[in-house]
Design a protein around this motif. Structure first.
Motif, PDB file in Angstrom:
ATOM      1  N   ARG A   1       0.944  -7.310 -10.930  1.00 19.04           N
ATOM      2  CA  ARG A   1      -0.022  -6.907 -11.942  1.00 19.04           C
ATOM      3  C   ARG A   1       0.377  -7.426 -13.321  1.00 19.04           C
ATOM      4  O   ARG A   1       1.550  -7.672 -13.585  1.00 19.04           O
ATOM      5  CB  ARG A   1      -0.146  -5.379 -11.969  1.00 19.04           C
ATOM      6  CG  ARG A   1      -0.751  -4.815 -10.699  1.00 19.04           C
ATOM      7  CD  ARG A   1      -0.731  -3.303 -10.652  1.00 19.04           C
ATOM      8  NE  ARG A   1      -0.965  -2.844  -9.284  1.00 19.04           N
ATOM      9  CZ  ARG A   1      -0.590  -1.672  -8.803  1.00 19.04           C
ATOM     10  NH1 ARG A   1       0.051  -0.806  -9.592  1.00 19.04           N
ATOM     11  NH2 ARG A   1      -0.844  -1.353  -7.547  1.00 19.04           N
TER      12      ARG A   1
ATOM     13  N   ARG B   1       1.801  -4.004  -6.904  1.00 19.69           N
ATOM     14  CA  ARG B   1       2.372  -3.587  -8.190  1.00 19.69           C
ATOM     15  C   ARG B   1       3.130  -4.706  -8.896  1.00 19.69           C
ATOM     16  O   ARG B   1       2.959  -4.920 -10.112  1.00 19.69           O
ATOM     17  CB  ARG B   1       3.322  -2.406  -7.961  1.00 19.69           C
ATOM     18  CG  ARG B   1       3.982  -1.888  -9.235  1.00 19.69           C
ATOM     19  CD  ARG B   1       5.111  -0.911  -8.931  1.00 19.69           C
ATOM     20  NE  ARG B   1       4.617   0.314  -8.316  1.00 19.69           N
ATOM     21  CZ  ARG B   1       4.196   1.370  -8.991  1.00 19.69           C
ATOM     22  NH1 ARG B   1       4.187   1.354 -10.311  1.00 19.69           N
ATOM     23  NH2 ARG B   1       3.794   2.446  -8.363  1.00 19.69           N
TER      24      ARG B   1
ATOM     25  N   CYS C   1       0.809  -1.231   0.000  1.00 14.93           N
ATOM     26  CA  CYS C   1       0.000   0.000   0.000  1.00 14.93           C
ATOM     27  C   CYS C   1       0.836   1.272   0.000  1.00 14.93           C
ATOM     28  O   CYS C   1       0.279   2.382   0.056  1.00 14.93           O
ATOM     29  CB  CYS C   1      -0.959  -0.016   1.187  1.00 14.93           C
ATOM     30  SG  CYS C   1      -2.282  -1.246   0.994  1.00 14.93           S
TER      31      CYS C   1
ATOM     32  N   SER D   1      -8.954  -1.618 -12.978  1.00 16.41           N
ATOM     33  CA  SER D   1     -10.007  -2.364 -12.297  1.00 16.41           C
ATOM     34  C   SER D   1     -11.065  -2.833 -13.282  1.00 16.41           C
ATOM     35  O   SER D   1     -11.554  -3.967 -13.202  1.00 16.41           O
ATOM     36  CB  SER D   1     -10.644  -1.501 -11.212  1.00 16.41           C
ATOM     37  OG  SER D   1     -11.615  -2.233 -10.492  1.00 16.41           O
TER      38      SER D   1
ATOM     39  N   GLU E   1      -0.745   4.187  -6.395  1.00 14.77           N
ATOM     40  CA  GLU E   1      -1.913   3.809  -7.188  1.00 14.77           C
ATOM     41  C   GLU E   1      -2.997   3.151  -6.334  1.00 14.77           C
ATOM     42  O   GLU E   1      -4.191   3.216  -6.679  1.00 14.77           O
ATOM     43  CB  GLU E   1      -1.504   2.862  -8.313  1.00 14.77           C
ATOM     44  CG  GLU E   1      -0.725   3.526  -9.424  1.00 14.77           C
ATOM     45  CD  GLU E   1      -1.570   4.579 -10.136  1.00 14.77           C
ATOM     46  OE1 GLU E   1      -2.582   4.210 -10.759  1.00 14.77           O
ATOM     47  OE2 GLU E   1      -1.233   5.779 -10.037  1.00 14.77           O
ATOM     48  N   ILE E   2      -2.617   2.512  -5.223  1.00 14.38           N
ATOM     49  CA  ILE E   2      -3.627   1.839  -4.399  1.00 14.38           C
ATOM     50  C   ILE E   2      -4.490   2.840  -3.639  1.00 14.38           C
ATOM     51  O   ILE E   2      -5.722   2.806  -3.763  1.00 14.38           O
ATOM     52  CB  ILE E   2      -2.976   0.783  -3.486  1.00 14.38           C
ATOM     53  CG1 ILE E   2      -2.433  -0.370  -4.354  1.00 14.38           C
ATOM     54  CG2 ILE E   2      -3.978   0.253  -2.452  1.00 14.38           C
ATOM     55  CD1 ILE E   2      -1.747  -1.472  -3.584  1.00 14.38           C
TER      56      ILE E   2
ATOM     57  N   GLY F   1      -2.426  -9.649  -3.376  1.00 16.82           N
ATOM     58  CA  GLY F   1      -3.334  -8.537  -3.138  1.00 16.82           C
ATOM     59  C   GLY F   1      -4.429  -8.902  -2.167  1.00 16.82           C
ATOM     60  O   GLY F   1      -4.355  -9.914  -1.462  1.00 16.82           O
TER      61      GLY F   1
ATOM     62  N   TRP G   1      -7.556  -5.019  -4.646  1.00 22.29           N
ATOM     63  CA  TRP G   1      -6.358  -4.305  -5.066  1.00 22.29           C
ATOM     64  C   TRP G   1      -5.259  -5.328  -5.270  1.00 22.29           C
ATOM     65  O   TRP G   1      -5.300  -6.424  -4.686  1.00 22.29           O
ATOM     66  CB  TRP G   1      -5.943  -3.197  -4.100  1.00 22.29           C
ATOM     67  CG  TRP G   1      -5.685  -3.542  -2.661  1.00 22.29           C
ATOM     68  CD1 TRP G   1      -6.498  -3.274  -1.603  1.00 22.29           C
ATOM     69  CD2 TRP G   1      -4.517  -4.180  -2.102  1.00 22.29           C
ATOM     70  NE1 TRP G   1      -5.934  -3.702  -0.423  1.00 22.29           N
ATOM     71  CE2 TRP G   1      -4.707  -4.246  -0.700  1.00 22.29           C
ATOM     72  CE3 TRP G   1      -3.336  -4.686  -2.636  1.00 22.29           C
ATOM     73  CZ2 TRP G   1      -3.775  -4.826   0.172  1.00 22.29           C
ATOM     74  CZ3 TRP G   1      -2.396  -5.259  -1.777  1.00 22.29           C
ATOM     75  CH2 TRP G   1      -2.620  -5.319  -0.395  1.00 22.29           C
ATOM     76  N   THR G   2      -4.290  -4.974  -6.100  1.00 17.19           N
ATOM     77  CA  THR G   2      -3.212  -5.901  -6.452  1.00 17.19           C
ATOM     78  C   THR G   2      -1.870  -5.211  -6.280  1.00 17.19           C
ATOM     79  O   THR G   2      -1.689  -4.071  -6.719  1.00 17.19           O
ATOM     80  CB  THR G   2      -3.355  -6.373  -7.915  1.00 17.19           C
ATOM     81  OG1 THR G   2      -4.670  -6.898  -8.105  1.00 17.19           O
ATOM     82  CG2 THR G   2      -2.322  -7.437  -8.252  1.00 17.19           C
TER      83      THR G   2
ATOM     84  N   THR H   1      -5.451 -11.413 -10.562  1.00 14.38           N
ATOM     85  CA  THR H   1      -6.646 -10.833  -9.952  1.00 14.38           C
ATOM     86  C   THR H   1      -7.912 -11.415 -10.570  1.00 14.38           C
ATOM     87  O   THR H   1      -8.874 -11.732  -9.862  1.00 14.38           O
ATOM     88  CB  THR H   1      -6.630  -9.302 -10.075  1.00 14.38           C
ATOM     89  OG1 THR H   1      -5.372  -8.806  -9.598  1.00 14.38           O
ATOM     90  CG2 THR H   1      -7.745  -8.674  -9.254  1.00 14.38           C
TER      91      THR H   1
ATOM     92  N   THR I   1      -8.511   3.305  -4.384  1.00 12.08           N
ATOM     93  CA  THR I   1      -9.287   2.551  -3.400  1.00 12.08           C
ATOM     94  C   THR I   1      -9.524   3.419  -2.169  1.00 12.08           C
ATOM     95  O   THR I   1      -9.126   4.585  -2.116  1.00 12.08           O
ATOM     96  CB  THR I   1      -8.578   1.252  -2.987  1.00 12.08           C
ATOM     97  OG1 THR I   1      -7.467   1.558  -2.121  1.00 12.08           O
ATOM     98  CG2 THR I   1      -8.080   0.472  -4.203  1.00 12.08           C
TER      99      THR I   1
ATOM    100  N   ASP J   1       2.467   1.859  -2.674  1.00 10.34           N
ATOM    101  CA  ASP J   1       2.274   2.213  -4.075  1.00 10.34           C
ATOM    102  C   ASP J   1       1.168   3.261  -4.154  1.00 10.34           C
ATOM    103  O   ASP J   1       0.028   2.986  -3.762  1.00 10.34           O
ATOM    104  CB  ASP J   1       1.884   0.955  -4.850  1.00 10.34           C
ATOM    105  CG  ASP J   1       1.486   1.250  -6.289  1.00 10.34           C
ATOM    106  OD1 ASP J   1       1.743   2.371  -6.775  1.00 10.34           O
ATOM    107  OD2 ASP J   1       0.899   0.349  -6.926  1.00 10.34           O
TER     108      ASP J   1
END
Length: 204
Positions: free
Chosen positions: A108, A105, A28, A144, A32-33, A80, A102-103, A113, A37, A30
């Motif tokens: 991915r 980084r 978390c 997503s 982007e999370i 994730g 969430w995944t 996922t 989210t 990252d």
């Protein structure tokens, strides 16, 4: 509800454990999370410890949110988090729930996922009796949506100014999945195909 464990060809989906706090905290970081989210930002070690030690277990115990740690079967690396939020009493006629995930980084782009989502969706439709699954994400969250589309969700539209984040209202995309939308479960190699789909968290 007593927590359950699910498995796929490459993954194990199990309840979070206190020992997962370090991996959750690392993932978390990252940006982007928290960007896409509802996890706190900045995300501290105490946030991770509360999530794995209190929030996730209480959801199972209260029969409201079913959160899985998605880990690789080879090595046990945290891929994730995937959660199922009950939107209605599952004994009510509506029988609806929402899928979120969430995944990390580094995991991915490997199909993990979607693989995990199919397992959770089948479990929800079959064992929980869910009859309509929803997916919600902030408009623009193409990652997503790519996962949701891959497992069969149909995007139904945009909920204008539905989400309040960082003091501003933002649009949400909404999609749904019905039991009939989910492809049949793949049979083991060499076995005939069998349809096991009489049935079927924070934001994705």
């Amino acid at each position: 509800m007593k927590p359950v464990t699910l498995s796929t060809e490459r993954l194990l989906l199990r309840p979070f454990e206190p020992a997962d706090a370090a991996a959750v905290h690392t993932a978390c970081q990252d940006p982007e999370i928290p960007r896409w989210t509802s996890v706190p930002s900045p995300y501290g070690r105490a946030d991770a410890e509360r999530f794995v030690g209190t929030v996730a277990p209480e959801g199972w115990r209260d029969d409201t949110t079913y959160t899985f740690a998605v880990v690789t079967r080879a090595g046990g690396s945290l891929v994730g988090s995937m959660g199922l939020v009950r939107l209605t009493q599952l004994r009510s006629p509506e029988r609806q729930a929402e899928l979120g995930y969430w995944t990390a980084r580094e995991h991915r782009g490997k199909g993990y996922t979607a693989e995990a989502a199919r397992a959770v969706l089948r479990w929800a439709f079959r064992d929980l009796g869910v009859e309509r699954m929803e997916w919600l994400a902030e408009a623009g969250n193409e990652g997503s949506w790519a996962v949701a589309r891959k497992v069969g969700f149909q995007r139904e539209g945009t909920l204008r100014a539905k989400l309040v984040a960082a003091g501003t209202r933002r649009d949400l995309w909404i999609g749904s999945l019905l039991p009939s939308d989910l492809p049949p479960e793949a049979a083991p190699s060499g076995a005939p195909a069998a349809d096991r789909t009489p049935y079927l968290p924070h934001r994705g």
